[in-house]
Each structure stands twice: as structure tokens, then as C-alpha cells.
Design an enzyme around this catalytic site. Structure first.
Site, mmCIF file in Angstrom:
data_model
loop_
_atom_site.group_PDB
_atom_site.id
_atom_site.type_symbol
_atom_site.label_atom_id
_atom_site.label_comp_id
_atom_site.label_asym_id
_atom_site.label_seq_id
_atom_site.Cartn_x
_atom_site.Cartn_y
_atom_site.Cartn_z
ATOM 1 N N GLY A 61 0.813 -1.218 0.000
ATOM 2 C CA GLY A 61 0.000 0.000 0.000
ATOM 3 C C GLY A 61 0.841 1.260 0.000
ATOM 4 O O GLY A 61 1.962 1.295 -0.516
ATOM 5 N N SER A 62 0.313 2.291 0.655
ATOM 6 C CA SER A 62 0.889 3.635 0.531
ATOM 7 C C SER A 62 2.322 3.766 1.021
ATOM 8 O O SER A 62 2.993 4.745 0.694
ATOM 9 C CB SER A 62 0.013 4.622 1.288
ATOM 10 O OG SER A 62 -1.299 4.524 0.820
#
Lengths: 168, 571
Positions: free
Chosen positions: B277-278
Site C-alpha cells: 500500500g501507501s
């Protein structure tokens, strides 16, 4: 004359035999002692080994924490409880204040962590010389302050940290 | 006979004289050979008795603590020498039923010492015409003493050895465990099986038990708070690459590893691969900055979602405007990160991610290592999704070691779970410049002071990091709704990072206290915010005043410059 020589030889032989057996018995007893000591060493080692395992078991961080909660109530060190030596002001040589009055320059120490004069950043030298810290100068001449007039910072127990602040 | 009477040598002639001379020569030769043989023997005797230490032979020696160590498998200790695994000599109790006089009486006596055995079973065991039956394996010394004191004939002890883990499950996934025959089956026990069997006085790991405990305790609490199904955490020294703590939850008891759920044996940090993810946006920003595709003032238009084939890339709580590069990280904009990755291009992205060790199987001294899941084709859409951490699954270990390189100034170093000598820094490969690394460190700090990492902003330790909330892949290859892996990768102190902390919480549930959010900014950052102030004093990191002018100056990023100013936006 022949008899005397023979007698001398027999005596020497007997002495040598006696000496030999003496040494032999001594060696046997030393061997027994060595075997006994070796066995004892191994036994002790085994016991030490078991004790080491037990020590490690008893020092489980979880258990130490529980014991701490039950008996000594230590807390993790809060960031505001740290200060560097350089952040403590020098004791002034002469003071121009009433005995019992609050010493100038100590407010910050108690209210909050005194910010380091030069924070210990990499590249800089945290242990800067003391004379770099400007010593407070008080103009008028006065009698030396009584020791009990200097407010003592609250002390907190434990550790080598400088007790310059109270835990929040 | 007449010849024999006349035996003066002078008068000997012919055959007789010849025979005598042959005899003499032979005698001489034999004598010479014997002389030679005795000379050799004499010389050898003198050599052995005089020259080569002619002392009495040493038939006896004191017990050498190293040679005579009571057990055959070496210990495993942590970096401070606390025992993690050791072998203890135990006694196992067996009986020869043929020699038992009264099985009923013997069984009753044994029960008094070993109350966990069943009387009826024991009595059956002790009767019968066999010559061997185990009564119980691995007695404690006290039990052995008491059984001995009972003085039952026909009952004997067998020397046995047992692997003991005094810290229980605390470092179970690193240390591993052994089977009944004391063979290593997992973790260090397996990969160093030969070394440990070779004896000696122990293998020191890089793990610090205190840090391990803090990690385990805080992650457990963090998981409990949001009813998560799992969690993982690591603490790594960025300069030496030593793993100071590695926790994967749920964990197991190494004394009895097979009794419980096999899922507990799974090491999430090294074996599990997840889309991160981020957190990946840090790599995107690093490669964009280092390759020159972007600089700290570059802007990216994140005003509307990107539509590409059947996918739509949109932002979670997006700002709907042009964002500067720092803002892309602070607001964790997927659109911005996708455009940043695109600006760098697929080839550059591949090259840098490869250099960060994200595209091949990492190395660590434990056998449980997972390989990353890399897309077969690296198209534009892959470049964009990988830019914000989807479409490439790596293990938390890989994620953390990439961040270690950013934190230490741009050098990839091998991560290890074995203790290195103090000050020993392994040779590394530079992946990004010192300048890029410094910019990245400022950006990581900015995310914590101004962005999604606020809950980890503990005073004094200048924490920097990046959150990542990745939707988990379901069995059918699609994404699960509301099932996420919430992670936070951090480093501290950000003015000169020394340690990287990565914590993941698996499938957090929405709770009222988090206003229903399951994102890392609510779930994981508070956990890291509790871990760092507890481990920093142990690690000797002294707190600084975050508000001090020079600290602020060193961490300053002019990041709001893009507000309302489209400027040199990419696209």
C-alpha cells in the site's frame, strides 16, 4: 667383604622397591582424586547450566514487568525526564536576591525540560565546554546566599538520569 | 679326516678356503646390518626419550569445561547473552518389568512422585514379561531424586537431552524449534543445525530481548484494541543492518510447536508477502527524486481520478487539486503517486525497485523466506499501481530493508539476525544519493508532523514514517472489502536516523474510538507511538527538543507552495 657388598646392594634394592611402591600408591590416590574432581566439575557445570536456564526463565521480560508492577512501580523514562549536563545553568557566584526567593534561571528547569542550549545533534559536539554557557551575572554585591534558600529540584528515584523535572 | 687334522689357514686351499672366506664375508655383512639396525634403534630411542619431550606420558587431564560440556547442542543467546535456547540433561525413567517384584506396590509408590500418571495404566505397564518399558521421559532433577529415594528395584534412569526455550514464545519465529531427536526444524535452529550440533558455547543473535518484549507487548495490545487477526513488527539498526526485534503474531510455544494452529508457525515478516500500500509511495518519491524525474517542488495534478482501461485510480479523502511532491506523501495521494511513477517511467521504476531489493527473494539467516510477487508484464498500469503500492507484493522484511537504505543515507546493506561485532558495518550498495536520502528523511518527518502519521509523533524522538493501508487479496484474486493490512514504517530520530520500526496490523476491525476507521493512521501509528518511547532509552537514543530552531530548520520542507497554483504539473 663380599657379604657386605651384597648386603649393600640388597639394601639399595629394598629401598628402591619401597620408593617405587610409595610413588605408585601416591599416583593411584592422585588418579582417584582427579577422577573425583573431574566428576564434581562436570556435576557443577551441569548444575550451572540448569541454573542459567532457570535464570533466563525467571528473567522473562513479561515476568519482570509483572514483578515491577507489584513491587517497585517503575515507569518507562519519559522524554522530558532527560536533560544534558550542558543545559544546566552554572551556579552564580554572587546573588542579588532575597533569601528564600526563587532563583532566576530555574523556572524552565522545573516547568519543562530545559531545552539543551545546543541540542545533541550529530555533527555538533553535545559535550560543549561549560564556559560556552553564559553564566548569569548579578551586579550588586550581596552576602552569599544561604544554601537552604536555593530551591531544590524535586528528586525522582532511580536511574542515572538527572532529576531536573517531575514526571507528568 | 687327514685333511681336517692339518688345519692351518696358510695351508688351506681350493674349495675349503673359498668356503671359509664366504663365511667370513657373510659374518661381516650380518654384523654390519645388525650394527646399522642397532644404531637406528639407538638413535630413535635417543630421539624419543631425549629430544622429543622425554617426559612421562600424560594419561590424565583435568576436565575441560569446553570439551566436556554436558550437552551436545549449543545454546542460542540474544545480543546481551540472555538464553533463548539451551539443552538440558534430563533423566528419563524406564522399567524392566521382569525385575519388578510387586507391580502394584511399585506403581503406587511411583504415583506419589509422578501424580500425573494413571495408576491402572502404570500397573499394567509394570506387569508382563517384557524387559523394557518407558515410564516417563524428561524428569526434573527433583523428581529424579525422589524416584531414586523410593528405591524400587527394576526401575532405571536413562540419560536424555531436551531442548529448552526459557523465553517461551517471545522470539519463537526467529529461534525456531527442534523435533524429538533434537534436529532443528525451523528458524535459526534449522538453518544453523550443523553449527549448533557442533557444540561450542552458543550462537549470539542480533535480537535484543527487551526490544522484542516491547514489540510483542505493544503489538498484542494494538491487535486486541481493534480485534485484529494478526500483527507483525521489526526493529532494525540502519547502520549495521542488525534485526533487534522481530515479532509475528499470533506466535507459538517452541516447546510444543505442533499442538496448536499451524497458522501460528507462519512468520509474517519474512514468509508473508503483501501488497504494502501507501508505504510504497516512499520508494516512488525516492526514485523520482533520485532519477531527476521530479524535485521537491514538482507538482502533480490530483484533481480528478485517473481512468485507465477498466480501472479507476482515486484518492482516499482526496484534496481534489494540484499537489506538490511533499503533499502527495502527506495526503497520501494515489493519483499523485501514480503520476509521479509515470513521470519516472517503467524502466527507471524497475531499476530502482530492483536496487531496493524488492523484486527478488531477500536473504536472511532463517529458512522461512518468501519471494515477492512481481507482475509478469510491467505495463503503464502496473507502473501506476506499483507507484502507490498495489500490484507488487513484497514481504515486510523487504519493505523494511528498503526503508533502512533511505534512513541510513542511501546504502542497501544486508539485514541479519546474527549479532555483528560492535561498529562492524557490512559493505553495502548505494541505491540513492545522500541528498535524495536527506530529502526523503525530511518527507518522512513531514508525514508524521503534518500527515497521517500524527499519532506516532512522540515528543523528543523525531519520528518519521509513512502509513500504508492495503486491501487484502481474497481467494479469487479480487480485493476483500474492509479487510486490510494497516502498516506503518518509521525511522527515528529523523535528524540522523538510527533505527527503523515497521509494524503491521492484519485485518483491524472498525471501533468507535477510531471513528470507524481501519486505516494505518488510526490503527498502527499509535502502536508505533508507544513502542518508540519505550525502546529509545534502551537503544541509547537521547531525546531532543523537537521545537528547537535548528531541529526545525533541518527538517524544514516548503510543501504548501502548490496550493491553488497549478504550476508545472505533470500530465
Amino acid at each position: 667383604m663380599i657379604g657386605r657388598t651384597t648386603f649393600l646392594w640388597l639394601l639399595l634394592a629394598a629401598l628402591a622397591g619401597y620408593g617405587l611402591f610409595q610413588v605408585k600408591y601416591q599416583v593411584v590416590s592422585l588418579e582417584e582424586e582427579l577422577a573425583r574432581l573431574n566428576a564434581a566439575t562436570l556435576r557443577e557445570q551441569n548444575q550451572i547450566h540448569v541454573l542459567e536456564a532457570e535464570w533466563s526463565y525467571l528473567n522473562q521480560p513479561q515476568r519482570l514487568e509483572e514483578l515491577n508492577e507489584r513491587f517497585v512501580h517503575l515507569k518507562p523514562i519519559n522524554p522530558v525526564q532527560f536533560a544534558s549536563i550542558a543545559s544546566i545553568p552554572m551556579r552564580p557566584e554572587r546573588l542579588d536576591i532575597e533569601p528564600g526567593a526563587r532563583l532566576p534561571g530555574t523556572e524552565g528547569m522545573i516547568a519543562r525540560m530545559a531545552p539543551p542550549r545546543r541540542p545533541a545533534l550529530p555533527g555538533t559536539n553535545p559535550g560543549q565546554p561549560r564556559d560556552a554557557a553564559p553564566a548569569p551575572v548579578y551586579s550588586a554585591a550581596a552576602a552569599p546566599i544561604a544554601p537552604n534558600a536555593i530551591p531544590k529540584p524535586p528528586t525522582i528515584s532511580g536511574g542515572s538520569i538527572l532529576p531536573v523535572s517531575v514526571p507528568r | 679326516m687327514s685333511m681336517m687334522g692339518n688345519n692351518t689357514p696358510q695351508k688351506l686351499e681350493g674349495a675349503t678356503k673359498q668356503a671359509l672366506e664366504i663365511g667370513r664375508t657373510r659374518l661381516l655383512m650380518t654384523g654390519a646390518i645388525f650394527l646399522l639396525a642397532f644404531t637406528v634403534i639407538g638413535a630413535r630411542l635417543a630421539d624419543i626419550t631425549v629430544f622429543q619431550g622425554g617426559a612421562e606420558p600424560k594419561n590424565h587431564a583435568a576436565a575441560n569445561p569446553r570439551n566436556a560440556w554436558p550437552t551436545t547442542r549449543a545454546d542460542i543467546v540474544d545480543r546481551n547473552g540472555s538464553l533463548l535456547a539451551t539443552s538440558l540433561v534430563t533423566a528419563s525413567l524406564y522399567a524392566n518389568p521382569r525385575q519388578i517384584l510387586d507391580s502394584r506396590d511399585a506403581a503406587q509408590k511411583l504415583i506419589t512422585v509422578l501424580p500425573e500418571l494413571s495408576l491402572a495404566e502404570l500397573q499394567t505397564k509394570l506387569t508382563g514379561n517384557r524387559s523394557f518399558t518407558w515410564i516417563r521421559r524428561h524428569l526434573t532433577p527433583k523428581q529424579q531424586y525422589e524416584v531414586n529415594r523410593l528405591g524400587i528395584p527394576g526401575v532405571y534412569f536413562q540419560r536424555d537431552e531436551r531442548r529448552v526455550y526459557p523465553q517461551g514464545p517471545l522470539a519463537a519465529h526467529v529461534v525456531g524449534f527442534t523435533g524429538v531427536d533434537n534436529d532443528g526444524l525451523a528458524g535459526i535452529e534449522r538453518s544453523f543445525d550443523e553449527v549448533l550440533k557442533g557444540g561450542g558455547r552458543g550462537l549470539a543473535l542480533s535480537i535484543d530481548l527487551r526490544i522484542q518484549h516491547v514489540l510483542r507487548q505493544e503489538i498484542t495490545a494494538g491487535m486486541k484494541r481493534v480485534n485484529a487477526i494478526g500483527g507483525a513488527g521489526m526493529v532494525i539498526d540502519v547502520h549495521s543492518g542488525e534485526m533487534l526485534g522481530m515479532v509475528s503474531l499470533p506466535d507459538f510455544d517452541p516447546h510444543n510447536p505442533t499442538s496448536l494452529d499451524p497458522k501460528t508457525l507462519f512468520n509474517r515478516n519474512t514468509l508473508g508477502v503483501y501488497e504494502q500500500g501507501s508505504m510504497f509511495k516512499l520508494f516512488t518519491a525516492a526514485l523520482a527524486l533520485d532519477s531527476g524525474a521530479a524535485n521537491m517542488t514538482s507538482t502533480f495534478d490530483a484533481s480528478k481520478p485517473i481512468k485507465i482501461s477498466r480501472f479507476t485510480i482515486s484518492d482516499f479523502q482526496g484534496k481534489g487539486r494540484v499537489l506538490s511532491l511533499p503533499e502527495v506523501l502527506v495526503y497520501s495521494s494515489n493519483i499523485g503517486a501514480a503520476k509521479m511513477a509515470l513521470a519516472a517511467g517503467s524502466e527507471v521504476q524497475k531499476k530502482y525497485l530492483g536496487a531496493f531489493g524488492l523484486l527478488r527473494k531477500p536473504t536472511l539467516e532463517i529458512p522461512e523466506i518468501g519471494a515477492p510477487m512481481v507482475p509478469a508484464q510491467w505495463k503503464e498500469i502496473n507502473t501506476m499501481t506499483i507507484g502507490f503500492g498495489h500490484g507488487l507484493a513484497v514481504s515486510p522484511l523487504q519493505m523494511a530493508s528498503g526503508i533502512v537504505a533511505i534512513a541510513n543515507g542511501g546504502v542497501m546493506r544486508p539485514i541479519t539476525v546474527l549479532k555483528r561485532a560492535a561498529g562492524e558495518h557490512p559493505q553495502g550498495n548505494r541505491v540513492i544519493s545522500q541528498r535524495t536520502a536527506t530529502d526523503m528523511q525530511k518527507l518522512m518527518r513531514l508525514v508524521v508532523t503534518d500527515g497521517s502519521g500524527k499519532n506516532a509523533n512522540v515528543p523528543g524522538y523525531l519520528v518519521g514514517g509513512k502509513t500504508g493501508t492495503a486491501e487484502k487479496v481474497n481467494e479469487h484474486g479480487g480485493y476483500k472489502r474492509r479487510a486490510v493490512l494497516s502498516s506503518f514504517v518509521s525511522a527515528f530520530p529523523m535528524t540522523n536516523p538510527r533505527y527503523v520500526v515497521l509494524v503491521s496490523i492484519d485485518e483491524p476491525q472498525p471501533i468507535k474510538e477510531n471513528f470507524g476507521y481501519i486505516t494505518a493512521g488510526w490503527v498502527t501509528t499509535p502502536v508505533v507511538g508507544r513502542i518508540i518511547p519505550r525502546i529509545a532509552p534502551i537503544l541509547g537514543v537521547s531525546p531532543v527538543d523537537d521545537q528547537a530552531a535548528d531541529v526545525k530548520a533541518r527538517m524544514y520542507v516548503n510543501y504548501t507552495s502548490a496550493k491553488g497554483r497549478p504550476g508545472a504539473s505533470v500530465e
